[in-house]
Design an enzyme around this catalytic site. Structure first.
Site, PDB file in Angstrom:
ATOM      1  N   HIS A  24     -27.360  -2.850 -13.399  1.00  0.00           N
ATOM      2  CA  HIS A  24     -26.093  -3.595 -13.407  1.00  0.00           C
ATOM      3  C   HIS A  24     -25.431  -3.620 -12.031  1.00  0.00           C
ATOM      4  O   HIS A  24     -25.461  -2.639 -11.286  1.00  0.00           O
ATOM      5  CB  HIS A  24     -25.134  -3.057 -14.474  1.00  0.00           C
ATOM      6  CG  HIS A  24     -24.653  -1.652 -14.279  1.00  0.00           C
ATOM      7  ND1 HIS A  24     -23.487  -1.341 -13.612  1.00  0.00           N
ATOM      8  CD2 HIS A  24     -25.156  -0.470 -14.693  1.00  0.00           C
ATOM      9  CE1 HIS A  24     -23.294  -0.041 -13.629  1.00  0.00           C
ATOM     10  NE2 HIS A  24     -24.294   0.511 -14.280  1.00  0.00           N
ATOM     11  N   ASP A  72     -23.866   3.836  -8.712  1.00  0.00           N
ATOM     12  CA  ASP A  72     -23.992   3.466 -10.120  1.00  0.00           C
ATOM     13  C   ASP A  72     -23.415   2.069 -10.283  1.00  0.00           C
ATOM     14  O   ASP A  72     -22.199   1.917 -10.356  1.00  0.00           O
ATOM     15  CB  ASP A  72     -23.242   4.507 -10.962  1.00  0.00           C
ATOM     16  CG  ASP A  72     -23.143   4.162 -12.430  1.00  0.00           C
ATOM     17  OD1 ASP A  72     -23.912   3.293 -12.889  1.00  0.00           O
ATOM     18  OD2 ASP A  72     -22.287   4.759 -13.116  1.00  0.00           O
ATOM     19  N   GLU A  94     -21.856  -3.834 -17.804  1.00  0.00           N
ATOM     20  CA  GLU A  94     -22.319  -2.543 -18.270  1.00  0.00           C
ATOM     21  C   GLU A  94     -21.192  -1.520 -18.318  1.00  0.00           C
ATOM     22  O   GLU A  94     -21.105  -0.712 -19.259  1.00  0.00           O
ATOM     23  CB  GLU A  94     -23.454  -2.033 -17.370  1.00  0.00           C
ATOM     24  CG  GLU A  94     -24.222  -0.838 -17.944  1.00  0.00           C
ATOM     25  CD  GLU A  94     -23.589   0.510 -17.647  1.00  0.00           C
ATOM     26  OE1 GLU A  94     -24.029   1.506 -18.246  1.00  0.00           O
ATOM     27  OE2 GLU A  94     -22.663   0.581 -16.798  1.00  0.00           O
ATOM     28  N   GLU A  95     -20.339  -1.538 -17.299  1.00  0.00           N
ATOM     29  CA  GLU A  95     -19.294  -0.506 -17.215  1.00  0.00           C
ATOM     30  C   GLU A  95     -18.243  -0.632 -18.316  1.00  0.00           C
ATOM     31  O   GLU A  95     -17.451   0.290 -18.522  1.00  0.00           O
ATOM     32  CB  GLU A  95     -18.617  -0.544 -15.839  1.00  0.00           C
ATOM     33  CG  GLU A  95     -19.515  -0.152 -14.670  1.00  0.00           C
ATOM     34  CD  GLU A  95     -19.918   1.314 -14.675  1.00  0.00           C
ATOM     35  OE1 GLU A  95     -19.527   2.047 -15.613  1.00  0.00           O
ATOM     36  OE2 GLU A  95     -20.634   1.737 -13.738  1.00  0.00           O
ATOM     37  N   ASP A 140     -30.948   2.981 -14.078  1.00  0.00           N
ATOM     38  CA  ASP A 140     -29.546   3.318 -13.827  1.00  0.00           C
ATOM     39  C   ASP A 140     -29.519   4.673 -13.151  1.00  0.00           C
ATOM     40  O   ASP A 140     -30.558   5.282 -12.913  1.00  0.00           O
ATOM     41  CB  ASP A 140     -28.766   3.308 -15.148  1.00  0.00           C
ATOM     42  CG  ASP A 140     -27.293   2.957 -14.984  1.00  0.00           C
ATOM     43  OD1 ASP A 140     -26.719   3.330 -13.946  1.00  0.00           O
ATOM     44  OD2 ASP A 140     -26.717   2.325 -15.889  1.00  0.00           O
ATOM     45  N   HIS A 172     -19.182   8.304 -10.929  1.00  0.00           N
ATOM     46  CA  HIS A 172     -17.869   7.678 -11.089  1.00  0.00           C
ATOM     47  C   HIS A 172     -16.858   8.180 -10.053  1.00  0.00           C
ATOM     48  O   HIS A 172     -15.660   7.925 -10.175  1.00  0.00           O
ATOM     49  CB  HIS A 172     -17.315   7.874 -12.508  1.00  0.00           C
ATOM     50  CG  HIS A 172     -17.926   6.942 -13.501  1.00  0.00           C
ATOM     51  ND1 HIS A 172     -17.325   6.613 -14.696  1.00  0.00           N
ATOM     52  CD2 HIS A 172     -19.086   6.250 -13.482  1.00  0.00           C
ATOM     53  CE1 HIS A 172     -18.093   5.773 -15.369  1.00  0.00           C
ATOM     54  NE2 HIS A 172     -19.171   5.545 -14.641  1.00  0.00           N
TER      55      HIS A 172
END
Length: 346
Positions: A71, A189, A223-224, A244, A324
């Site tokens: 993603h 990510d 995706e998030e 991922d 994150h």
């Protein structure tokens, strides 16, 4: 095969993609870049209705095809309120966390593209010499605010700039690659994996490789927020593998230099035969890998099954620390992930 050439390409593409702001819902520019890169490589990508990028890489068996997913959407924020003092209260997009976003520079994209404004996310009343509760104040998006780098002192001043509720807020990725090979940036990510998939596509083309199974790549854009892989799986696909980030942290074996193979995440176990096949391929090629159970995680492959697709599923990725937040991986993790794709898919 000149692995080094492809790894260097992956890292350079990752840097370019990281430089394009793309929180979930604001991905048109980065999707356009990825489309054009596939076209440069000689493929014919298609833009999905949702705004993702779907491309067929070729392969012999079209009835037993494999979909690789990564993603390009990232975490970010959105203006929720223009405060009376000219500061902005924001709401997170995806799992953006105020604890590690504090004092980060950011950009506010106005809705109709007139201008992009800069600012910084700060704790409200951020001067420690003034705020006696500075150390005890909980960092949440209700307790923080964006301080615009403009001479504004009221809601009216900010509105005059063209800023409004719903405008997208993008945080500075601060990308750097060290001489020792560490890749540090927000949003590895999953833009690092997009770089890896582009490199794999380039490898197939330049090395004239025709895999045993038809291979598709789907670069997803939601995706998030939980529905990136819920659609656009072509007919004939029987297996979906998310590429991922691999989790690095306490209780897990993976390091940033390795490729991680996920056996189970928050949604449950990945398909036993797929995980077994990935481990067997990694062992056969003597790759540096780890098998882990991720405690707080969900992937595009999970979403595909939740959406009702009858497919096997798996999850791999280069090890990424501080997910994150300000994340870190390594070129060796990129290399091992690339080599696992080559070994598993043939």
């Amino acid at each position: 095969m000149k692995t080094k050439k492809y790894v260097e390409y992956m890292v350079e593409e990752t840097k370019k993609i990281l430089a394009i702001d793309s929180p979930s819902g604001y991905t048109a520019e980065v999707a356009d870049y990825v489309m054009k890169e596939y076209q440069k490589l000689g493929y014919e990508p298609k833009l999905t209705t949702k705004g993702g990028v779907l491309v067929a890489l070729g392969g012999k068996d079209k009835k037993n095809a494999v979909m690789l997913e990564a993603h390009i959407d990232t975490l970010g924020a959105m203006v929720a309120e223009i405060k009376s003092n000219g500061r902005l209260r924001v709401t997170p997009v995806g799992g953006m966390n105020a604890n590690n976003a504090e004092a980060e520079n950011c950009r506010i994209h106005t809705r109709f593209g007139e201008k992009v404004y800069e600012g910084t996310l700060q704790l409200a009343n951020a001067s420690i010499h003034v705020n006696g509760d500075y150390n005890d104040k909980k960092r949440t998006f209700d307790e923080t605010e964006i301080v615009l780098d403009e001479k504004v002192h009221s809601r009216e001043d900010v509105e005059a700039l063209g800023i409004m509720t719903g405008d997208i807020v993008c945080f500075d990725p601060r990308t750097t690659v060290t001489e020792s090979g560490y890749i540090k940036s927000r949003f590895l990510d999953d833009k690092l994996s997009v770089g890896i998939l582009l490199g794999y596509a380039r490898y197939l083309k330049e090395e004239n490789v025709t895999p045993e199974r038809m291979i598709y790549q789907h670069i997803t854009v939601f995706e998030e927020v939980g529905h990136g892989g819920a659609a656009s799986i072509p007919e004939g696909v029987t297996e979906v593998i998310s590429v991922d980030m691999g989790c690095v942290g306490d209780g897990l074996a993976c390091e940033e230099t390795q490729v991680s193979i996920c056996a189970k995440d928050s949604h449950g176990p990945y398909h036993y035969d797929v995980v077994t096949g990935l481990i067997a391929a990694a062992k056969r090629e003597e790759l540096d890998f780890a098998v882990d159970v991720y405690p707080h995680y969900g992937s595009d492959a999970d979403v595909a099954l939740t959406a009702g697709y009858d497919v096997r599923h798996g999850l791999i990725g280069a090890g990424v620390y501080a997910s994150h937040g300000y994340e870190r991986s390594h070129v060796d993790g990129v290399k091992n992930t690339f080599k696992l794709l080559c070994a598993y898919l043939g």
